[in-house]
Motif scaffolding. Structure first.
Motif, PDB file in Angstrom:
ATOM      1  N   UNK A 273      -7.619   9.103   9.942  1.00  0.00           N
ATOM      2  CA  UNK A 273      -8.714   9.255   9.164  1.00  0.00           C
ATOM      3  C   UNK A 273      -9.339   7.950   8.938  1.00  0.00           C
ATOM      4  N   UNK A 274      -8.966   6.779   9.296  1.00  0.00           N
ATOM      5  CA  UNK A 274      -9.525   5.560   9.197  1.00  0.00           C
ATOM      6  C   UNK A 274     -10.779   5.317   9.703  1.00  0.00           C
TER       7      UNK A 274
ATOM      8  N   UNK B 242     -10.091   3.193   4.533  1.00  0.00           N
ATOM      9  CA  UNK B 242      -9.581   2.097   4.930  1.00  0.00           C
ATOM     10  C   UNK B 242     -10.246   1.567   6.368  1.00  0.00           C
ATOM     11  N   UNK B 243     -10.656   0.161   6.356  1.00  0.00           N
ATOM     12  CA  UNK B 243     -11.394  -0.051   7.591  1.00  0.00           C
ATOM     13  C   UNK B 243     -10.401  -0.961   8.502  1.00  0.00           C
ATOM     14  N   UNK B 244     -10.618  -0.743   9.683  1.00  0.00           N
ATOM     15  CA  UNK B 244      -9.746  -1.744  10.625  1.00  0.00           C
ATOM     16  C   UNK B 244     -10.605  -2.242  11.724  1.00  0.00           C
ATOM     17  N   UNK B 245     -11.107  -3.426  11.309  1.00  0.00           N
ATOM     18  CA  UNK B 245     -12.083  -4.204  12.302  1.00  0.00           C
ATOM     19  C   UNK B 245     -11.576  -4.919  13.406  1.00  0.00           C
TER      20      UNK B 245
ATOM     21  N   UNK C 175       0.781  -1.116   0.238  1.00  0.00           N
ATOM     22  CA  UNK C 175       0.032  -0.197   0.209  1.00  0.00           C
ATOM     23  C   UNK C 175       0.869   1.138   0.032  1.00  0.00           C
ATOM     24  N   UNK C 176       2.082   1.176   0.428  1.00  0.00           N
ATOM     25  CA  UNK C 176       3.031   2.426   0.756  1.00  0.00           C
ATOM     26  C   UNK C 176       3.712   2.503  -0.589  1.00  0.00           C
TER      27      UNK C 176
ATOM     28  N   UNK D 275      -1.411   7.552   3.110  1.00  0.00           N
ATOM     29  CA  UNK D 275      -1.742   8.843   2.861  1.00  0.00           C
ATOM     30  C   UNK D 275      -3.437   9.018   3.404  1.00  0.00           C
ATOM     31  N   UNK D 276      -3.503  10.394   3.625  1.00  0.00           N
ATOM     32  CA  UNK D 276      -5.144  10.675   4.382  1.00  0.00           C
ATOM     33  C   UNK D 276      -5.891  10.224   3.515  1.00  0.00           C
ATOM     34  N   UNK D 277      -5.810  10.265   2.172  1.00  0.00           N
ATOM     35  CA  UNK D 277      -6.916   9.777   1.290  1.00  0.00           C
ATOM     36  C   UNK D 277      -7.358   8.266   1.544  1.00  0.00           C
TER      37      UNK D 277
END
Length: 180
Positions: A137-138, A114-117, A16-17, A107-109
């Motif tokens: 921001x997630x 992005x969801x962290x369950x 992702x990065x 990134x903030x976007x």
């Protein structure tokens, strides 16, 4: 992009990065961000290896004992994983964990999508605050009354529908066990 294992998180974060490919949404089981010490990981490697291999050796017969699930529809996936797993690859993947490292920047976007369950009844829930601080921001839904991967295993169709809803509407669906 759905990441369904701790090893997957270790591999997904560099992707992702560094990727130039567009990723519209990412979904992580928050337990993947548990910062497990190197000594513990070394000890876990052998046990995890034999647990996964036992699924292959027993033709899925140990699934209920290992994952608390006896759903025949997912056995073939775990049998294949056990067949193809080598101790060396597992040791290499587990030794390169997110532990002792800052969480990679997103990134903030991307964080906004992005969801962290986190499951409320698992030990990994204690890492939720650290992940929230790293990615302010997630989205952080809590699966009330669930632990690591239980929803995915108990209701794969419902889990797939939840992911489709996220991809289509960029929000969590109304589910009775989710708290914010």
């Amino acid at each position: 992009m759905v990441v369904a294992s701790s090893i997957g998180a270790d591999l997904a974060m560099p992707f992702l990065t560094q990727t130039k490919l567009p990723v519209e949404h990412a979904f992580f089981d928050g337990g993947q961000f548990a910062q497990i010490g190197k000594g513990t990981r070394r000890i876990m490697t052998l046990f995890l290896y034999f647990a996964i291999k036992s699924l292959y050796w027993s033709k899925g017969g140990t699934l209920k004992k290992i994952l608390w699930c006896d759903d025949d529809s997912i056995k073939s996936y775990f049998i294949d994983a056990g067949k193809n797993l080598t101790y060396t690859n597992l040791r290499r993947q587990i030794s390169d964990s997110l532990e002792d490292k800052p969480f990679p920047p997103l990134s903030k976007e991307l964080q906004k999508h992005t969801y962290f369950e986190f499951g409320s009844i698992e030990d990994h829930f204690k890492y939720r605050q650290a992940v929230m601080e790293a990615y302010p921001c997630g989205h952080y839904p809590v699966f009330e009354g669930y632990d690591h991967m239980q929803y995915q295993i108990r209701d794969p169709k419902g889990f797939a529908e939840m992911l489709a809803h996220i991809a289509e509407r960029d929000c969590m669906p109304e589910l009775p066990f989710i708290r914010k």
